[in-house]
Design an enzyme around this catalytic site. Structure first.
Site, PDB file in Angstrom:
ATOM      1  N   LYS A   1     -33.747  39.380  44.738  1.00 43.60           N
ATOM      2  CA  LYS A   1     -33.723  40.487  43.788  1.00 43.60           C
ATOM      3  C   LYS A   1     -32.828  40.130  42.600  1.00 43.60           C
ATOM      4  O   LYS A   1     -33.216  40.265  41.463  1.00 43.60           O
ATOM      5  CB  LYS A   1     -33.208  41.730  44.507  1.00 43.60           C
TER       6      LYS A   1
ATOM      7  N   HIS B   1     -35.082  40.247  82.660  1.00 44.29           N
ATOM      8  CA  HIS B   1     -34.474  39.213  83.499  1.00 44.29           C
ATOM      9  C   HIS B   1     -33.095  38.834  82.996  1.00 44.29           C
ATOM     10  O   HIS B   1     -32.553  37.804  83.377  1.00 44.29           O
ATOM     11  CB  HIS B   1     -35.397  37.991  83.561  1.00 44.29           C
TER      12      HIS B   1
ATOM     13  N   LYS C   1     -20.555  38.549  49.434  1.00 40.21           N
ATOM     14  CA  LYS C   1     -21.134  37.648  48.437  1.00 40.21           C
ATOM     15  C   LYS C   1     -20.051  36.997  47.576  1.00 40.21           C
ATOM     16  O   LYS C   1     -20.260  35.929  47.034  1.00 40.21           O
ATOM     17  CB  LYS C   1     -22.125  38.407  47.548  1.00 40.21           C
TER      18      LYS C   1
ATOM     19  N   GLU D   1     -26.495  31.732  48.790  1.00 40.14           N
ATOM     20  CA  GLU D   1     -27.296  31.005  49.778  1.00 40.14           C
ATOM     21  C   GLU D   1     -28.671  30.660  49.214  1.00 40.14           C
ATOM     22  O   GLU D   1     -29.146  29.517  49.299  1.00 40.14           O
ATOM     23  CB  GLU D   1     -27.502  31.840  51.058  1.00 40.14           C
TER      24      GLU D   1
ATOM     25  N   GLY E   1     -32.931  45.944  49.016  1.00 39.47           N
ATOM     26  CA  GLY E   1     -33.330  44.709  49.689  1.00 39.47           C
ATOM     27  C   GLY E   1     -33.966  44.955  51.047  1.00 39.47           C
ATOM     28  O   GLY E   1     -35.037  44.428  51.359  1.00 39.47           O
ATOM     29  N   ARG E   2     -33.322  45.778  51.861  1.00 41.51           N
ATOM     30  CA  ARG E   2     -33.823  45.989  53.224  1.00 41.51           C
ATOM     31  C   ARG E   2     -35.030  46.924  53.257  1.00 41.51           C
ATOM     32  O   ARG E   2     -35.568  47.197  54.326  1.00 41.51           O
ATOM     33  CB  ARG E   2     -32.708  46.509  54.119  1.00 41.51           C
TER      34      ARG E   2
ATOM     35  N   GLU F   1     -27.077  48.199  58.060  1.00 37.60           N
ATOM     36  CA  GLU F   1     -26.622  48.090  56.670  1.00 37.60           C
ATOM     37  C   GLU F   1     -26.751  49.464  55.994  1.00 37.60           C
ATOM     38  O   GLU F   1     -25.981  49.799  55.110  1.00 37.60           O
ATOM     39  CB  GLU F   1     -27.484  47.056  55.937  1.00 37.60           C
TER      40      GLU F   1
HETATM   41  C1  G6Q Z   1     -30.249  44.490  51.456  1.00 37.12           C
HETATM   42  C2  G6Q Z   1     -29.067  43.818  50.966  1.00 37.12           C
HETATM   43  C3  G6Q Z   1     -29.027  42.322  51.174  1.00 37.12           C
HETATM   44  C4  G6Q Z   1     -29.876  41.549  50.168  1.00 37.12           C
HETATM   45  C5  G6Q Z   1     -29.510  40.090  50.267  1.00 37.12           C
HETATM   46  C6  G6Q Z   1     -30.289  39.239  49.306  1.00 37.12           C
HETATM   47  O1  G6Q Z   1     -30.450  45.673  51.393  1.00 37.12           O
HETATM   48  O2  G6Q Z   1     -28.816  44.169  49.669  1.00 37.12           O
HETATM   49  O3  G6Q Z   1     -29.414  41.940  52.470  1.00 37.12           O
HETATM   50  O4  G6Q Z   1     -31.227  41.735  50.398  1.00 37.12           O
HETATM   51  O5  G6Q Z   1     -28.136  39.935  50.035  1.00 37.12           O
HETATM   52  O6  G6Q Z   1     -30.104  39.640  47.991  1.00 37.12           O
HETATM   53  P1  G6Q Z   1     -31.003  39.080  46.847  1.00 37.12           P
HETATM   54  O7  G6Q Z   1     -32.402  39.514  47.106  1.00 37.12           O
HETATM   55  O8  G6Q Z   1     -30.460  39.657  45.572  1.00 37.12           O
HETATM   56  O9  G6Q Z   1     -30.894  37.596  46.888  1.00 37.12           O
END
Ligand code: G6Q
Length: 553
Positions: A211, A389, A509, A217, A272-273, A358
């Site tokens: 996003k 199990h 982050k 990462e 994001g989620r 989250e």
């Molecule tokens: C989700 C969070 C988080 C995010 C990641 C990746 O709700 O905000 O998990 O999706 O940190 O972020 P970017 O899409 O900006 O790389």
């Protein structure tokens, strides 16, 4: 109208009455509740969006259920739902609308938010995704050397990874088996190396999903992917032919070297989620095809409509959310186990962990005041029957209360002899055994030695929901994810928190950045760490140097 202010939930009459009932329910058992009410299973079940929910094996009476629904009313849940669907800025701490529901609205709907018809924008992106996916799938989109794409690697993390991986795994039986799909998320180089070691770069497409397009990462992995590609393909056009971006940040996409013509956008009102059904789902669409992707969106939408218009008494997400409140706040449960009896849902619990924890792992209310209740429980789980199990022992005979969501399907995607009936028999047997247990007398009557009786007795009274659907199709998956999204929303409204920010993730982050510089020796001045962290950093550097020296010999 803006989001109504949160009420102080513990002061509500329904909350106080539920506290009284929580003491009474401890004296009741599911055995007696079922014995007293032959219609219980029928009364305590509901249907919506193609999913059937049996919630009769919960530690509730009719009064408790009525009070939970009343609690939702006293928290103005229905008004809050409307406020979300209208596109108000209900994510107050980030001053954003929360409109994942717009991502799956049909083309003929209109939703004007901040002066823009967001449904039109959503479908414009979907159409571009569809065109691109078709070209990849039919081989007309080609790599720099003219070969069609055989491998798709999604690079993303958190919300830009967990949804795509989960959906790919869940819908594998609908996917194009002639292509390989891989997902790289971890900064640990192993993730990238293992995901690409057997791939031919000439046939590989990287989807950089971020996003912000600034996440450490993802950007590190994306740069590594670019180097990997350029080291193998000498074409100056390699990036253009082998990279696409999914992002809201065109400037950063351009800076990375991806043509914004190869960028699929979304909006700040998609968290994001909550983004697996936006352009973040591009890998899903390539895997399962545009028609199936649109089916998945239809499943999401069906559950959205169910949540929006169904009275709370029969509203699946509202009921499931209220039950979580009941166990978390009144009966002391700390976790919820999600146990899908379907191998294709093996990543579903991991996906839900982010969605739920989250969203609702918050310690202050939306107005910044401290919460006066426990909030989001820990979600965890594994597919059945594997869990039986291992950890089921603790659920059956341990000392903790663990509410469970069982998930099962009537028709398997991969019919194979007797497997499916055996699988489902296990699901039903577990729910039954957990709820009704086995008394000491029942154990004794089976003739076991007396000293074993306490060990082989099962108290029962261990609650569960059972979610059943016809088959794990794209439509069902959409409905299932939306069910949990809206259950999370319901919980967040009761707790009066902002379920849509993630300041804890934001902290993560930036936290490592300073230490990265210290590890590389670039920076040593900065304010001191605590003694433990400083000593660990020193020890790591020494061990690392030692390792390198040995390697040189
Ligand atoms: C989700 C969070 C988080 C995010 C990641 C990746 O709700 O905000 O998990 O999706 O940190 O972020 P970017 O899409 O900006 O790389």
């Amino acid at each position: 109208m803006t989001r109504p202010d949160p009420v102080r939930v513990t002061e509500l009459p329904a909350w106080k009455a539920l506290a009284v009932h929580s003491r009474e329910i401890e004296r009741r058992s599911l055995r007696s509740l079922f014995a007293e009410d032959p219609d219980r299973a029928w009364r305590l079940s509901a249907e919506g969006g193609g999913l059937f929910l049996d919630y009769s094996k919960n530690l509730i009476t009719k009064d408790i259920l009525d009070l939970l629904v009343e609690l939702a009313r006293q928290c103005h849940l229905t008004d809050h739902i409307e406020t979300m669907f209208r596109g108000e800025h209900i994510n107050r701490t980030e001053n954003r609308a929360v409109l994942h529901v717009a991502l799956r609205m049909p083309r003929d709907r209109t939703l004007v938010v901040d002066g823009t018809d967001v449904v039109r924008e959503v479908h414009a992106v979907l159409d571009r995704m569809e065109d691109f996916s078709r070209r990849v799938r039919d081989g007309t989109f080609r790599g720099a050397t003219g070969k069609p794409v055989r491998n798709v690697v999604n690079i993303g993390i958190g919300g830009s990874d967990l949804g795509p991986v989960m959906a790919y795994e869940a819908l594998r039986s609908f996917s194009d088996r002639s292509r390989t799909f891989r997902f790289v998320s971890n900064i640990d180089g192993t993730d990238f190396v293992e995901a690409t070691r057997d791939l031919d770069p000439e046939e590989t497409l990287f989807i950089v999903s971020s996003k912000t397009f600034t996440t450490l990462e993802t950007m590190t992995n994306a740069r590594t992917a670019r180097e990997w590609l350029l080291a193998r393909l000498e074409s100056p056009d390699a990036v253009k032919h082998h990279f696409v971006a999914v992002s809201t940040n065109a400037d950063e996409v351009r800076k990375f070297g991806i043509d914004t013509g190869n960028m699929f956008g979304f909006w700040d009102w998609v968290g994001g989620r909550y983004s697996m059904d936006s352009a973040i789902g591009l890998s899903t669409m390539i895997a399962i095809g545009p028609e199936n992707f649109r089916e998945m969106l239809a499943g999401f939408h069906a559950m959205d409509e169910h949540f929006r218009i169904t009275p709370l008494e029969a509203n699946l997400p509202a009921l499931m959310g209220l039950l979580v409140v009941w166990y978390t706040n009144f009966l002391g449960a700390q976790t919820v186990a999600v146990l899908p009896y379907d191998q294709y849902l093996k990543r579903f619990p991991a996906y839900l962990q982010q969605l739920t924890m989250e969203s609702n792992g918050k310690h202050v209310r939306i107005d910044g005041s401290p919460v006066d209740t426990t909030t989001g429980p820990i979600y965890w789980g594994e597919p059945g029957t594997n869990g039986q199990h291992s950890f089921y022992q603790l659920i059956h005979q341990g000392t903790r209360l663990i509410p469970i969501d069982f998930i099962g399907f009537a028709r398997p995607r991969t019919p194979l002899g007797p497997h499916h009936d055996i699988l489902m028999a296990n699901l039903f047997a577990q729910g039954e055994a957990l709820a009704f247990g086995k008394t000491a007398d029942e154990v004794r009557s089976s003739g076991v030695p007396e000293f074993q009786v306490p060990h082989r007795t099962f108290e029962g009274n261990r609650p569960s929901n059972t979610i059943l659907a016809e088959t794990l199709s794209p439509r069902t998956l959409g409905a299932l994810v939306a069910l949990y999204e809206h259950s999370v929303f319901t919980q967040g409204i009761v707790w009066g928190i902002d379920s849509f920010d993630q300041w804890g993730v934001e902290l993560g982050k930036v936290m490592a950045v300073r230490i990265i510089e210290e590890l590389s020796g670039k920076k040593t001045d900065g304010p001191p760490h605590d003694t433990s962290t400083s000593a660990l950093i020193r020890r790591y550097r020494t061990m690392r140097e030692g390792g390198e020296e040995k390697g040189r010999g």
